[in-house]
Design a protein around this motif. Structure first.
Motif, PDB file in Angstrom:
ATOM      1  N   ALA A  32      48.206  45.179  46.321  1.00 27.83           N
ATOM      2  CA  ALA A  32      48.073  44.130  47.336  1.00 27.83           C
ATOM      3  C   ALA A  32      49.312  43.260  47.337  1.00 27.83           C
ATOM      4  N   VAL A  33      49.703  42.828  48.530  1.00 27.80           N
ATOM      5  CA  VAL A  33      50.778  41.850  48.692  1.00 27.80           C
ATOM      6  C   VAL A  33      50.130  40.483  48.805  1.00 27.80           C
ATOM      7  N   VAL A  34      50.587  39.526  47.991  1.00 30.85           N
ATOM      8  CA  VAL A  34      50.006  38.187  47.962  1.00 30.85           C
ATOM      9  C   VAL A  34      51.128  37.175  48.154  1.00 30.85           C
ATOM     10  N   ASN A  35      51.280  36.665  49.389  1.00 31.05           N
ATOM     11  CA  ASN A  35      52.419  35.812  49.732  1.00 31.05           C
ATOM     12  C   ASN A  35      53.699  36.569  49.372  1.00 31.05           C
ATOM     13  N   ASP A  36      54.502  36.020  48.467  1.00 26.74           N
ATOM     14  CA  ASP A  36      55.743  36.688  48.051  1.00 26.74           C
ATOM     15  C   ASP A  36      55.574  37.462  46.746  1.00 26.74           C
ATOM     16  N   GLY A  37      54.343  37.626  46.308  1.00 26.72           N
ATOM     17  CA  GLY A  37      54.085  38.355  45.073  1.00 26.72           C
ATOM     18  C   GLY A  37      53.242  39.591  45.347  1.00 26.72           C
ATOM     19  N   VAL A  38      52.920  40.301  44.264  1.00 25.54           N
ATOM     20  CA  VAL A  38      52.148  41.533  44.407  1.00 25.54           C
ATOM     21  C   VAL A  38      51.127  41.644  43.281  1.00 25.54           C
ATOM     22  N   VAL A  39      50.087  42.442  43.532  1.00 25.57           N
ATOM     23  CA  VAL A  39      49.161  42.901  42.498  1.00 25.57           C
ATOM     24  C   VAL A  39      49.424  44.381  42.311  1.00 25.57           C
ATOM     25  N   LEU A  40      49.691  44.799  41.068  1.00 24.05           N
ATOM     26  CA  LEU A  40      50.054  46.177  40.785  1.00 24.05           C
ATOM     27  C   LEU A  40      48.847  46.978  40.285  1.00 24.05           C
ATOM     28  N   ASN A  41      48.960  48.290  40.418  1.00 24.03           N
ATOM     29  CA  ASN A  41      47.905  49.174  39.928  1.00 24.03           C
ATOM     30  C   ASN A  41      47.739  49.043  38.410  1.00 24.03           C
ATOM     31  N   SER A  42      48.846  48.788  37.711  1.00 23.34           N
ATOM     32  CA  SER A  42      48.765  48.612  36.250  1.00 23.34           C
ATOM     33  C   SER A  42      47.924  47.384  35.901  1.00 23.34           C
ATOM     34  N   ASP A  43      47.974  46.329  36.754  1.00 22.44           N
ATOM     35  CA  ASP A  43      47.128  45.162  36.538  1.00 22.44           C
ATOM     36  C   ASP A  43      45.655  45.545  36.673  1.00 22.44           C
ATOM     37  N   MET A  44      45.383  46.382  37.672  1.00 23.99           N
ATOM     38  CA  MET A  44      44.005  46.837  37.892  1.00 23.99           C
ATOM     39  C   MET A  44      43.508  47.650  36.703  1.00 23.99           C
ATOM     40  N   GLU A  45      44.376  48.542  36.196  1.00 25.77           N
ATOM     41  CA  GLU A  45      43.973  49.393  35.069  1.00 25.77           C
ATOM     42  C   GLU A  45      43.715  48.561  33.821  1.00 25.77           C
ATOM     43  N   ALA A  46      44.565  47.553  33.598  1.00 26.49           N
ATOM     44  CA  ALA A  46      44.373  46.686  32.429  1.00 26.49           C
ATOM     45  C   ALA A  46      43.057  45.931  32.535  1.00 26.49           C
ATOM     46  N   MET A  47      42.760  45.441  33.736  1.00 26.16           N
ATOM     47  CA  MET A  47      41.503  44.721  33.921  1.00 26.16           C
ATOM     48  C   MET A  47      40.315  45.663  33.794  1.00 26.16           C
ATOM     49  N   ARG A  48      40.467  46.883  34.289  1.00 24.47           N
ATOM     50  CA  ARG A  48      39.371  47.850  34.192  1.00 24.47           C
ATOM     51  C   ARG A  48      39.025  48.122  32.719  1.00 24.47           C
ATOM     52  N   VAL A  67      32.537  48.911  44.338  1.00 24.97           N
ATOM     53  CA  VAL A  67      32.255  47.469  44.203  1.00 24.97           C
ATOM     54  C   VAL A  67      33.114  46.863  43.101  1.00 24.97           C
ATOM     55  N   LEU A  68      33.199  47.568  41.956  1.00 28.71           N
ATOM     56  CA  LEU A  68      34.016  47.086  40.840  1.00 28.71           C
ATOM     57  C   LEU A  68      35.471  46.956  41.253  1.00 28.71           C
ATOM     58  N   GLU A  69      35.962  47.944  42.010  1.00 26.62           N
ATOM     59  CA  GLU A  69      37.360  47.934  42.472  1.00 26.62           C
ATOM     60  C   GLU A  69      37.632  46.690  43.310  1.00 26.62           C
ATOM     61  N   GLU A  70      36.731  46.397  44.219  1.00 27.71           N
ATOM     62  CA  GLU A  70      36.922  45.242  45.105  1.00 27.71           C
ATOM     63  C   GLU A  70      36.862  43.937  44.321  1.00 27.71           C
ATOM     64  N   GLN A  71      35.932  43.836  43.382  1.00 31.48           N
ATOM     65  CA  GLN A  71      35.805  42.619  42.582  1.00 31.48           C
ATOM     66  C   GLN A  71      37.058  42.370  41.737  1.00 31.48           C
ATOM     67  N   MET A  72      37.563  43.436  41.111  1.00 30.79           N
ATOM     68  CA  MET A  72      38.764  43.293  40.280  1.00 30.79           C
ATOM     69  C   MET A  72      39.975  42.922  41.122  1.00 30.79           C
ATOM     70  N   ARG A  73      40.126  43.595  42.264  1.00 26.95           N
ATOM     71  CA  ARG A  73      41.269  43.311  43.131  1.00 26.95           C
ATOM     72  C   ARG A  73      41.245  41.859  43.612  1.00 26.95           C
ATOM     73  N   GLU A  74      40.063  41.395  44.012  1.00 29.45           N
ATOM     74  CA  GLU A  74      39.951  40.015  44.501  1.00 29.45           C
ATOM     75  C   GLU A  74      40.261  39.009  43.395  1.00 29.45           C
ATOM     76  N   ARG A  75      39.796  39.307  42.187  1.00 30.61           N
ATOM     77  CA  ARG A  75      40.082  38.403  41.073  1.00 30.61           C
ATOM     78  C   ARG A  75      41.575  38.348  40.786  1.00 30.61           C
ATOM     79  N   LEU A  76      42.236  39.493  40.814  1.00 31.17           N
ATOM     80  CA  LEU A  76      43.683  39.525  40.568  1.00 31.17           C
ATOM     81  C   LEU A  76      44.453  38.831  41.676  1.00 31.17           C
ATOM     82  N   ILE A  77      43.980  38.925  42.899  1.00 27.31           N
ATOM     83  CA  ILE A  77      44.632  38.217  44.017  1.00 27.31           C
ATOM     84  C   ILE A  77      44.552  36.706  43.790  1.00 27.31           C
ATOM     85  N   VAL A  78      43.372  36.225  43.426  1.00 27.68           N
ATOM     86  CA  VAL A  78      43.191  34.787  43.200  1.00 27.68           C
ATOM     87  C   VAL A  78      44.015  34.330  41.992  1.00 27.68           C
ATOM     88  N   GLU A  79      44.086  35.157  40.947  1.00 25.53           N
ATOM     89  CA  GLU A  79      44.918  34.807  39.791  1.00 25.53           C
ATOM     90  C   GLU A  79      46.389  34.736  40.176  1.00 25.53           C
TER      91      GLU A  79
END
Length: 431
Positions: A32-48, A67-79
């Protein structure tokens, strides 16, 4: 965002081997692109990994993968949004803060640092990754605290109201052994009589405070129903005692003297001769004085130390008093005018280095020069005392409860506003 920068952010990161026929190998990709930053797949894997491990340890069922994928992605976006806010505010967690936080985590789990390191490794996370994860969480917490605290307003009336409720709940379990002195005063008494009875009431309170025995004074002066029993009402709960007594009692402990207070029959004085079930809070207050010398471009640390050692020598020789030298030399304007006197307070109000020095210093002894964030000091503890802070503790508890309630509410509102105002683009696997 222009086309080339968008392509750069959303493109797959690849590593090519030195052989021309080798296929590209994906290192990471943008989720995901978040303003001028990004959420990476490695972040998702670490959270998983973390979520899965926590679920296993707590015997919880994970939701469906989508459902888990969406919850993790949303949490990482907010972080990520909170980390961006921290960067905007200039918040940085240095290594000393990080180390202190990790030490506290180990202590809370009753582990040594080596044991914590082994536990982290057993969970499949490197120590470097763990440190950065803690740093990230601290940074987010600092940003959230900075932005949410300014949104919270707590009125004194709110604190008083909640503290009263807490007191009432606590006092329901308490029994008091009361002694009572009543000075009779008729409604039609003239002013001279009213003044005389009032004066006598205050004189009796003064005698009690200076060692007078309540039983002797009650038998000699009281016109109350228990006068011949030395004013002793025995053990009573609040709901068992006369309303005029109960209305005067809050968090007073053993030996507390209450009054004089007026009713339709005259003046009353109460003494709590004993108490059961009351949780009291006693703290040690210190009365200290100090002299502060601040290093500058023209005055080095060694120079500040030498100046303070010279001041100590003058005091010991009797050339000048501590107070006079503080007025002349101290760089703390607030206390210098009072001869360095910091007044009565608990040591929690001081910065850690100053607190540690005051706590360890014997009364009447001047410390050697020591350094804090404010500069170089010498300090002397002139007195110590135990103070009943039960009322203050209840009010502090009420304030913390109100703050925590409002903090959680305002934190959610702030995060929603942060999320609503952000540019977020979720990317698929085909990018």
């Amino acid at each position: 965002m222009n086309k080339w920068s968008h392509a750069l952010i959303t493109g797959v990161l690849v590593l090519l081997t030195p052989f021309s026929h080798a296929a590209p190998k994906e290192l990471d990709r943008v989720v995901a692109v978040v303003n001028d930053g990004v959420v990476l797949n490695s972040d998702m894997e670490a959270m998983r990994r973390t979520v899965t491990l926590n679920a296993q340890q707590n015997e919880r069922q994970l939701p469906p993968a989508s459902v888990l994928e969406e919850q993790m992605r949303e949490r990482l976006i907010v972080e990520e949004l909170q980390l961006q806010e921290a960067k905007r505010l200039g918040i940085q967690i240095d290594d000393s803060q990080l180390q202190q936080a990790i030490t506290n985590i180990a202590k809370e789990q009753s582990l040594s640092l080596d044991e914590l390191r082994k536990q982290v490794s057993a969970q499949g996370t490197s120590w470097a990754q763990y440190r950065e994860q803690v740093r990230r969480e601290l940074t987010i917490s600092e940003a959230r605290n900075a932005q949410v605290r300014r949104r919270i307003s707590i009125l004194p009336q709110e604190v008083e109201s909640l503290a009263k409720q807490l007191n009432e709940q606590q006092l329901q379990k308490v029994r008091y052994k009361l002694s009572h002195i009543q000075l009779k005063l008729d409604d039609d008494a003239d002013k001279a009589t009213r003044d005389a009875v009032k004066k006598q009431a205050f004189e009796l309170v003064d005698k009690l405070r200076h060692g007078g025995k309540v039983a002797d004074l009650a038998m000699a002066y009281s016109k109350g129903p228990k006068a011949l029993d030395g004013g002793d009402w025995g053990w009573l709960r609040l709901e068992e005692m006369p309303t005029i007594f109960a209305d005067q009692i809050s968090n007073q402990g053993k030996d507390a003297i209450i009054g004089p207070f007026r009713s339709g029959v005259g003046y009353h004085i109460l003494k709590i001769t004993d108490v059961e079930g009351l949780e009291t809070v006693a703290v040690t207050e210190v009365k200290a004085r100090h002299i502060l010398i601040k290093p500058s471009i023209v005055l080095s640390d060694k120079g500040a130390q030498k100046e303070l050692n010279d001041i100590i020598a003058q005091i010991k020789r009797g050339d000048q008093s501590f107070a006079d030298l503080a007025k002349q030399y101290s760089d703390d304007p607030g206390s210098a005018v009072n001869g360095g006197d910091l007044g009565w307070s608990t040591t929690d109000v001081y910065v850690p280095a100053f607190k540690a020095k005051v706590d360890a210093l014997p009364q009447g002894q001047i410390s050697e020069p020591f350094k804090t964030v404010h500069g170089w000091h010498i300090v002397e503890v002139t007195d110590r005392r135990e103070v009943d802070k039960t009322d203050a503790a209840v009010k502090n508890r009420a304030y913390r409860m109100l703050f925590n309630r409002k903090f959680n509410e305002e934190a959610q509102a702030w995060l929603q506003e942060l999320r609503a105002g952000a540019y977020v683009e979720v990317l698929g696997d085909d990018r």
